[in-house]
Write a protein that holds these residues in place. Structure first.
Motif, PDB file in Angstrom:
ATOM      1  N   VAL A 162       0.859  -1.193   0.000  1.00  0.00           N
ATOM      2  CA  VAL A 162       0.000   0.000   0.000  1.00  0.00           C
ATOM      3  C   VAL A 162       0.890   1.235   0.000  1.00  0.00           C
ATOM      4  N   ARG A 163       0.267   2.396  -0.231  1.00  0.00           N
ATOM      5  CA  ARG A 163       1.035   3.630  -0.150  1.00  0.00           C
ATOM      6  C   ARG A 163       1.573   3.818   1.261  1.00  0.00           C
ATOM      7  N   ALA A 164       2.722   4.448   1.378  1.00  0.00           N
ATOM      8  CA  ALA A 164       3.370   4.601   2.688  1.00  0.00           C
ATOM      9  C   ALA A 164       2.420   5.226   3.691  1.00  0.00           C
ATOM     10  N   ILE A 165       2.437   4.675   4.884  1.00  0.00           N
ATOM     11  CA  ILE A 165       1.592   5.182   5.959  1.00  0.00           C
ATOM     12  C   ILE A 165       2.452   6.042   6.864  1.00  0.00           C
ATOM     13  N   LEU A 166       2.000   7.258   7.092  1.00  0.00           N
ATOM     14  CA  LEU A 166       2.738   8.141   7.997  1.00  0.00           C
ATOM     15  C   LEU A 166       2.326   7.827   9.415  1.00  0.00           C
TER      16      LEU A 166
ATOM     17  N   GLU B 144       8.575   4.385  -0.354  1.00  0.00           N
ATOM     18  CA  GLU B 144       7.306   4.947  -0.791  1.00  0.00           C
ATOM     19  C   GLU B 144       6.111   4.099  -0.352  1.00  0.00           C
ATOM     20  N   HIS B 145       6.403   2.896   0.114  1.00  0.00           N
ATOM     21  CA  HIS B 145       5.316   1.954   0.372  1.00  0.00           C
ATOM     22  C   HIS B 145       5.343   1.389   1.790  1.00  0.00           C
ATOM     23  N   SER B 146       4.203   0.812   2.146  1.00  0.00           N
ATOM     24  CA  SER B 146       4.144   0.008   3.355  1.00  0.00           C
ATOM     25  C   SER B 146       3.695  -1.381   2.944  1.00  0.00           C
TER      26      SER B 146
END
Lengths: 97, 484
Positions: free
Chosen positions: A92-96, B140-142
């Protein structure tokens, strides 16, 4: 009952991760307000002595024994459904933090 | 330095404990997920696929009730699961099944021992929920691993009854000891099986009003809990003394730098919109069942320690050391049972907390891998007690037992270590030694007491340490007396 404010609709939409256009916000203000209005009829009843009901079924204590059973394979779990995969994991998109 | 204005820390804890059930909370996937390859312990239920239904794991309910009873809680006969709604990639359903208004256990307490004495800490509630998955951040990802999603998680919430880092540390370590005694969790903080969040505020000494609350997260060890609290108390004291207001904030503990840092606040305050989980009928635990669970609770650490002191005449210290781990305490009692009545329990305690612990430490052997059988250890101790073996020889035999798991008698014979307590045999030896050491005999006669030590040493040497030293001394004195 006063009509829902624009901010209230936007807040609920944000919680549900819905992106709404201005027109949709106005439309939902009307529709959600009508739903709340309809449900508010129940407020006319005195429910002080009524136990809150958490489930409509007459069931209690539905439990299972602590036993395992095979689940899905990695391929079934990931590859068939996930839109994005890396190193056997969902990507998934990076989670802050 | 403003010495007159002092601040009292007020500390409450939220402790999450992963239960060591075989299967997950609401599905039949394996729950021992630590170290498993990513996304291999998953099924449609814990992946949150449409059309699936959760079913409550009865063992997880039992484990939570056991913990609630051990913490002197009221066990609620009516209990309900609730949905806690929020979006995060480690939460496949978009909600966590937890408990909100009607948890399984409420209003308990736990006593802990600190250097300032025994402190009672209130327990607000113990409830049951499901764990989330795990996220790894890569650029950029998790990446999401959902093995842990759905593992039974028990949450214990204390009252803000603690006032120092030491008290909080004592509470979490005692909690771990209790969940281990109960066998409901490994309690390993380093493996994430136990996680702790701290709520902390300061107020001027004597004041009853609570100060601004700061939450501390990311505490991955017991050391972190203690150090983070100590650090945060100091930080807030400095701010207050400088006349600065404390802001309500969530801090993360940086274990390497040993400081707390504000965590970036989420854009909106959490609004979880809890509501009763419609897919799970409520729990209505029968009081007879709860009573049975209470009867079946194992003896808990403080009770066991008190019994060891009363029943075996051990010191508080020895008893504390022996009850630290339930399996070790059981082992000790097994040895005592085999050794009595000929050997006093204190001797057994000395051996277990001495040689036995030393070997466990030095070889890194956990109790369930120790090869010495309790009855063998009991007989070894008995061999010392009845003077068949002296201490030095017994330690040598113990070393061989530790490595081989063999019986002490066999080893004593093989190594030819048995203590010589035969009076005639030793008397003859003493006569010889006296004849060969006329000089020492003369100086003993001249009043030099150390000469006797020398003569005992000569007899011991002649038997390679196997002679019974008390008997040797007695015989020496006898023969020296006779010659006078």
């Amino acid at each position: 009952m006063p009509k829902l404010s624009r901010q209230e609709v936007e807040y609920v939409a944000r919680l549900a991760r819905l992106g709404l256009s201005d027109d949709e916000i106005e439309l939902l203000r009307d529709q959600l307000s009508a739903i709340l209005e309809y449900a508010s009829v129940i407020n006319q009843l005195d429910t002080d002595d009524v136990e809150p009901m958490t489930n409509v079924l007459p069931l209690r204590n539905v439990m299972r024994g602590d036993q395992t059973a095979p689940g899905l394979t990695l391929a079934e779990a990931l590859l068939q459904n996930a839109p994005d995969v890396q190193d056997d994991q969902f990507r998934v998109r990076a989670i802050l933090e | 330095m403003k010495a007159d204005l002092r601040y009292d820390p007020v500390i409450g804890l939220e402790v999450h404990v992963e239960l060591n059930t075989t299967s997950k909370m609401f599905c039949a996937c394996r729950a021992d997920v630590f170290g498993a390859p990513p996304n291999t312990y998953v099924c449609p239920v814990c992946l949150g696929m449409p059309g699936t239904l959760p079913v409550i794991n009865a063992q997880a309910v039992r484990f939570t009730v056991m913990t609630g009873l051990a913490l002197h809680c009221q066990i609620q006969t009516h209990s309900v699961f609730a949905r806690k709604n929020y979006f995060y990639p480690d939460l496949p359903k978009g909600y966590q099944i937890s408990q909100y208004e009607l948890p399984l256990c409420t209003d308990g307490w736990l006593e802990v021992e600190t250097s300032a004495g025994v402190r009672r800490v209130g327990i607000v509630r113990v409830h049951l929920e499901e764990d989330t998955g795990k996220l790894i951040h890569v650029g950029e990802h998790s990446l999401v691993d959902l093995n842990r999603a759905g593992v039974p998680l028990m949450e214990i919430v204390t009252r803000p009854d603690m006032h120092s880092a030491e008290e909080a540390y004592a509470l979490v370590t005692h909690l771990r000891q209790i969940v281990r005694y109960l066998g409901v969790s490994s309690g390993d903080m380093e493996k994430g099986a136990m996680r702790c969040e701290v709520n902390l505020s300061l107020r001027p000494q004597g004041s009853q009003e609570l100060g601004t609350k700061v939450e501390i997260k990311n505490l991955n060890s017991f050391r972190s809990v203690r150090n983070a609290i100590a650090y945060e108390i100091e930080r807030q004291t400095r701010l207050l003394e400088a006349g600065t207001q404390i802001t309500q904030v969530t801090m993360g503990w940086d274990e390497t730098a040993e400081v707390t840092r504000p965590q970036r606040s989420k854009e909106e305050a959490h609004d979880y919109r809890y509501f009763p989980e419609p897919d799970l009928p409520p729990l209505a635990l029968e009081s007879a069942w709860v009573e049975r669970v209470r009867q079946e609770l194992p003896e808990l650490p403080y009770a066991k320690r008190a019994r060891f002191v009363a029943e075996y005449g051990l010191s508080e210290y020895d008893a504390t050391v022996l009850v630290e781990d339930r399996a070790v305490a059981d082992y000790f009692e097994d040895v005592v049972r085999c050794a009595q009545p000929s050997v006093h329990a204190k001797l057994v305690a000395n051996w277990v907390s001495g040689e036995f612990f030393r070997m466990m430490r030095e070889t890194g052997t956990p109790i369930h891998e120790v090869r010495i059988r309790p009855d063998d250890l009991a007989r070894l101790i008995a061999l010392v007690a009845n003077n068949t073996l002296n201490q030095t020889a017994a330690k040598q035999v113990f070393g061989v037992m530790w490595q081989t798991g063999r019986a002490p008698e066999v080893i004593v014979q093989e190594l030819d270590l048995g203590q010589i307590s035969d009076r005639e045999q030793l008397a003859a030896l003493v006569t010889r030694v006296l004849a060969e050491n006329a000089e020492a005999v003369a100086s003993f006669r001249a009043g030099k007491a150390t000469a006797l030590r020398f003569l005992i040493g000569q007899v011991m040497k002649a038997t390679r340490g196997r002679a019974n030293p008390q008997l040797v001394e007695m015989l020496l004195r006898e023969q020296l007396g006779e010659e006078q």
